[in-house]
Scaffold this motif. Structure first.
Motif, PDB file in Angstrom:
ATOM      1  N   PRO A  13       0.800  -1.233   0.000  1.00 29.15           N
ATOM      2  CA  PRO A  13       0.000   0.000   0.000  1.00 29.15           C
ATOM      3  C   PRO A  13       0.831   1.281   0.000  1.00 29.15           C
ATOM      4  O   PRO A  13       0.374   2.320  -0.469  1.00 29.15           O
ATOM      5  CB  PRO A  13      -0.818  -0.104   1.291  1.00 29.15           C
TER       6      PRO A  13
ATOM      7  N   VAL B 160      -0.770   0.874 -10.733  1.00 27.90           N
ATOM      8  CA  VAL B 160      -1.190   1.307  -9.398  1.00 27.90           C
ATOM      9  C   VAL B 160       0.002   1.096  -8.470  1.00 27.90           C
ATOM     10  O   VAL B 160       0.345  -0.037  -8.139  1.00 27.90           O
ATOM     11  CB  VAL B 160      -2.404   0.496  -8.904  1.00 27.90           C
TER      12      VAL B 160
ATOM     13  N   HIS C   2       0.691   2.849  -5.335  1.00 26.13           N
ATOM     14  CA  HIS C   2       0.479   3.011  -3.890  1.00 26.13           C
ATOM     15  C   HIS C   2      -0.920   3.552  -3.666  1.00 26.13           C
ATOM     16  O   HIS C   2      -1.551   4.093  -4.577  1.00 26.13           O
ATOM     17  CB  HIS C   2       1.518   3.943  -3.267  1.00 26.13           C
ATOM     18  N   TYR C   3      -1.398   3.399  -2.424  1.00 28.12           N
ATOM     19  CA  TYR C   3      -2.762   3.845  -2.094  1.00 28.12           C
ATOM     20  C   TYR C   3      -2.894   4.012  -0.585  1.00 28.12           C
ATOM     21  O   TYR C   3      -3.839   3.516   0.038  1.00 28.12           O
ATOM     22  CB  TYR C   3      -3.806   2.857  -2.640  1.00 28.12           C
TER      23      TYR C   3
ATOM     24  N   ASP D 253      -6.212   5.687   0.351  1.00 29.38           N
ATOM     25  CA  ASP D 253      -7.416   5.343  -0.406  1.00 29.38           C
ATOM     26  C   ASP D 253      -8.559   5.035   0.572  1.00 29.38           C
ATOM     27  O   ASP D 253      -8.373   4.286   1.530  1.00 29.38           O
ATOM     28  CB  ASP D 253      -7.150   4.114  -1.278  1.00 29.38           C
TER      29      ASP D 253
ATOM     30  N   TYR E 254      -9.222   1.243   1.065  1.00 26.89           N
ATOM     31  CA  TYR E 254      -8.126   0.615   1.822  1.00 26.89           C
ATOM     32  C   TYR E 254      -8.249   0.969   3.299  1.00 26.89           C
ATOM     33  O   TYR E 254      -8.110   0.101   4.184  1.00 26.89           O
ATOM     34  CB  TYR E 254      -6.780   1.066   1.257  1.00 26.89           C
TER      35      TYR E 254
ATOM     36  N   GLU F 155       4.435   7.988   3.843  1.00 26.38           N
ATOM     37  CA  GLU F 155       3.205   7.281   3.468  1.00 26.38           C
ATOM     38  C   GLU F 155       2.612   6.530   4.664  1.00 26.38           C
ATOM     39  O   GLU F 155       1.391   6.485   4.830  1.00 26.38           O
ATOM     40  CB  GLU F 155       3.500   6.319   2.327  1.00 26.38           C
TER      41      GLU F 155
ATOM     42  N   THR G  47      -1.244   7.130   6.325  1.00 23.07           N
ATOM     43  CA  THR G  47      -2.245   6.118   6.664  1.00 23.07           C
ATOM     44  C   THR G  47      -2.644   6.228   8.127  1.00 23.07           C
ATOM     45  O   THR G  47      -3.835   6.202   8.473  1.00 23.07           O
ATOM     46  CB  THR G  47      -1.709   4.705   6.376  1.00 23.07           C
TER      47      THR G  47
ATOM     48  N   CYS H   2     -10.897  -1.238  -3.443  1.00 20.04           N
ATOM     49  CA  CYS H   2      -9.780  -0.311  -3.645  1.00 20.04           C
ATOM     50  C   CYS H   2      -8.987  -0.699  -4.890  1.00 20.04           C
ATOM     51  O   CYS H   2      -8.753   0.133  -5.778  1.00 20.04           O
ATOM     52  CB  CYS H   2      -8.884  -0.310  -2.406  1.00 20.04           C
TER      53      CYS H   2
ATOM     54  N   ARG I 146      -9.096   1.354  -8.608  1.00 18.45           N
ATOM     55  CA  ARG I 146      -7.869   1.964  -9.099  1.00 18.45           C
ATOM     56  C   ARG I 146      -7.420   1.348 -10.428  1.00 18.45           C
ATOM     57  O   ARG I 146      -6.871   2.040 -11.290  1.00 18.45           O
ATOM     58  CB  ARG I 146      -6.776   1.853  -8.036  1.00 18.45           C
TER      59      ARG I 146
END
Length: 315
Positions: free
Chosen positions: A128, A157, A159-160, A163, A166, A207, A211, A305, A309
């Motif tokens: 992620p 895709v 990274h997320y 999201d 996610y 990142e 999150t 997710c 994406r």
């Protein structure tokens, strides 16, 4: 795009005890993941030596969780769920797994796909959080093999971290755990990374923080508070802190809920490191209740997710 395949990228793992040492050799041989001291040409022989020394202990740990890593099986479930969701949306692209340190590896996979008429590749990370040592390493290997195979690597895709779907997959089990343990301290545990990689510009820590802050904003303040910790350190270098072991040792008499926030599948670092090794640390520290929420796996929100994406980037 019938001539395209969607490739789910992940670390991979040994499916049986005989694969443990070769897997470790691949892992320690990747200079993007672990930069051993000395020039690059020395890393492969050092990696083989380290793998041979570490293999007995690693085999013991894998034996305790069933004799191998479940990551291939877990990722296959995710691929099947994504494939079904894409078919329901009218897409016919193949969905395949592509692992970095164990089969299916990029070289063999691309050869087989090319034989099936596939010419374009859409990478979709199962990490992620953007990180040069994970997603970056997988993408670099894939780019090299795609060039060799004469295939086109399309934007994917990568990274997320924030999201909403996610985050839903993490929030729901966390809320359920907090409903049972309302006074617990929530410990977000992520795979650690050498500090020098962060100082060189790797976005991973940023990142992870995104999150964590997004989840805290959703759930709000709680009596036990929140702590960020890091696990899976190896080698004599400076790693992201605080280490999970030290955090747990300071939690005597309390309830804790551990959120494995950088993992989307159950594997050695959740099933053994968190569930066995750190549960023992918690017991020794006098922690009243030690609860670990599951990785997203095939949680419908996580599959949403990935599906959304992928659909956003496909023509």
């Amino acid at each position: 795009m019938r001539d395209a395949a969607i490739l789910l990228l992940n670390l991979g793992g040994p499916v049986n005890l005989g694969q443990v040492e070769p897997f470790l050799g691949e892992l320690f041989g990747d200079r993007e993941l672990i930069r051993l001291p000395g020039p690059a040409w020395l890393q492969p022989p050092f990696a083989r030596l380290i793998a041979r020394l570490r293999a007995p202990g690693a085999r013991g740990r894998y034996a305790e969780i069933g004799g191998g890593s479940p990551l291939l099986r877990e990722s296959a479930y995710q691929a099947a769920a994504l494939r079904s969701a894409l078919r329901a949306a009218g897409r016919q692209e193949a969905v395949k797994l592509c692992f970095r340190y164990a089969g299916p590896r990029a070289a063999g996979l691309l050869k087989a796909l090319k034989g099936d008429g596939i010419r374009k590749l859409v990478p979709v990370t199962l990490y992620p959080h953007d990180c040069r040592a994970t997603t970056g390493s997988s993408l670099r290997e894939l780019a090299v093999e795609a060039t060799r195979a004469g295939m086109e690597l399309l934007p994917g895709v990568n990274h997320y971290a924030t999201d909403p779907d996610y985050l839903d997959a993490l929030e729901r089990p966390l809320r359920a755990a907090l409903a049972e343990l309302p006074g617990a301290t929530v410990i977000f545990s992520a795979h650690s990374l050498p500090v020098r990689q962060i100082e060189a510009g790797d976005p991973y820590e940023r990142e992870i923080r995104a999150t964590r802050e997004a989840l805290i904003a959703r759930i709000g303040e709680i009596p036990g508070g929140y702590i960020q910790a890091y696990q899976s350190r190896t080698g004599p270098v400076r790693w992201l802190e605080p280490p999970l072991k030290g955090v747990l040792e300071s939690m005597g008499g309390r309830d804790v809920i551990v959120v494995p926030m950088s993992f989307v599948s159950e594997h050695i670092e959740t099933l053994h490191e968190l569930d066995i090794e750190y549960r023992h640390v918690a017991d020794q520290a006098g922690i009243r209740t030690y609860r670990r929420i599951p990785a997203p796996g095939t949680d419908p929100a996580y599959i949403r997710c990935l599906t959304r994406r992928v659909l956003e980037i496909l023509p």
